[in-house]
Design a protein around this motif. Sequence first.
Motif, PDB file in Angstrom:
ATOM      1  N   THR B  62      -2.185   1.618  14.101  1.00  0.00           N
ATOM      2  CA  THR B  62      -3.089   2.173  13.095  1.00  0.00           C
ATOM      3  C   THR B  62      -4.368   1.356  12.951  1.00  0.00           C
ATOM      4  O   THR B  62      -5.418   1.885  12.602  1.00  0.00           O
ATOM      5  CB  THR B  62      -2.361   2.198  11.726  1.00  0.00           C
ATOM      6  OG1 THR B  62      -1.049   2.698  11.939  1.00  0.00           O
ATOM      7  CG2 THR B  62      -3.073   3.065  10.719  1.00  0.00           C
ATOM      8  N   TYR B 209      -1.757  10.857  -0.147  1.00  0.00           N
ATOM      9  CA  TYR B 209      -2.189  10.686   1.255  1.00  0.00           C
ATOM     10  C   TYR B 209      -1.748   9.357   1.867  1.00  0.00           C
ATOM     11  O   TYR B 209      -2.346   8.909   2.835  1.00  0.00           O
ATOM     12  CB  TYR B 209      -3.706  10.865   1.396  1.00  0.00           C
ATOM     13  CG  TYR B 209      -4.225  12.190   0.896  1.00  0.00           C
ATOM     14  CD1 TYR B 209      -3.528  13.360   1.174  1.00  0.00           C
ATOM     15  CD2 TYR B 209      -5.379  12.266   0.143  1.00  0.00           C
ATOM     16  CE1 TYR B 209      -3.991  14.590   0.718  1.00  0.00           C
ATOM     17  CE2 TYR B 209      -5.845  13.484  -0.323  1.00  0.00           C
ATOM     18  CZ  TYR B 209      -5.153  14.648  -0.035  1.00  0.00           C
ATOM     19  OH  TYR B 209      -5.611  15.854  -0.490  1.00  0.00           O
ATOM     20  N   ASN B 213      -2.605   7.904   5.625  1.00  0.00           N
ATOM     21  CA  ASN B 213      -3.234   6.604   5.833  1.00  0.00           C
ATOM     22  C   ASN B 213      -2.378   5.662   6.681  1.00  0.00           C
ATOM     23  O   ASN B 213      -2.907   4.821   7.395  1.00  0.00           O
ATOM     24  CB  ASN B 213      -3.554   5.953   4.490  1.00  0.00           C
ATOM     25  CG  ASN B 213      -4.625   6.718   3.742  1.00  0.00           C
ATOM     26  OD1 ASN B 213      -5.178   7.687   4.267  1.00  0.00           O
ATOM     27  ND2 ASN B 213      -4.915   6.314   2.526  1.00  0.00           N
TER      28      ASN B 213
END
Lengths: 49, 315
Positions: B62, B209, B213
């Motif tokens: 990520t 969210y 994320n």
Amino acid sequence: MGIEPDRLHFSWVSSAEATKFIEVVTEVTDAVKALGPSKHFIKTEAKVA
Amino acid sequence: MLEYTDKIKEIAHRLLKECKVDMVIGFRRGTVPMMNEPHFVTQPADVERLVWDSNCGINLATYLTDRKEKIAVVAKGCDTRNIVTHIIENKIKREQLYIIGVPCRGMIDRRRVASLVTGEIRQVEEDGDTLRVQGEGFESAFKKTDVLQENCAICTHRNPVLHDELVADPLDEQTNVDRYADVKRIEALPSEEKWNYFEDLFATCIRCYACRNACPLCYCPTCFVDESRPQWVGKSQDPTDTLTFHFLRAYHCAGRCTDCGACERACPMEIRIRQLTKKLEKDCWELFDWEAGLTLEKRPPLDAYRPNDPDDFIK
């Protein structure tokens, strides 16, 4: 995800295939009419007092 | 896991000292037990805080998107598959990366551990396959395999698929697992029950969210839910809006999701988001013979046209 199979149709129609277009539209509308109005995925407007 | 930690520290120290990389991304202990957090190391002296245990569930891929420097990243099997996906999607270059591969025995589900004891957990220690949990007035031990994250229990790619260096010898992959037992059960339900199942599943969603994320795939500069011109989806907690968000996000991950479990791990409401992504993973496997992130040579199914792509659904 729970949408009735008859409510969703996929077709490939060329701009030269008018008859096929009519067939597809008739088939889709007949199938969806048979199912009746959808009960899901409808957002109701907030009620104003 | 101590030997993994020592090895990671040693590699990180060497890479930084020899200026092979500008930064090492790994894990450090979190402020509460079972919540390790990413650790970004740029100085050789800071490698001491690096750690490896069964709480490293966050997907470090990520943090790699659009980086310009040379990075060494500590990566599990699923992380490396996401790195492969990033390279394919031009989010980072292979030459920028030094992948420290970790053969992974699975991450523990902190919520399952918490549900097995009463009271607040103060300390968790790992000893081989045993997990010792301590809190005020209690002390218990669990078998690690009993408290694994669901995605780890059914994982079939525990070894890194792409690496520059491994911290340990590769593990035997699990072969006797049914990855799609629950998906098959839902597929068999009639439409109405299926709809109700998903509506119940996401009923508690607060649209925070966190899943998006935490997801390595969700790197769009502006997510479709944040777009306001045009506004694709309502921002309310109306089931229609919530479901639109989850259905669409799942489709954006089709053929890319590696089932790393970051979404479920991040969800504060304990929503089983993988119920959607796993169905798409199953479809990709059955229709396109595709598993995400295993090779740099092939384009993912939604990115490539093949004349023999299945098209039975088109009339």
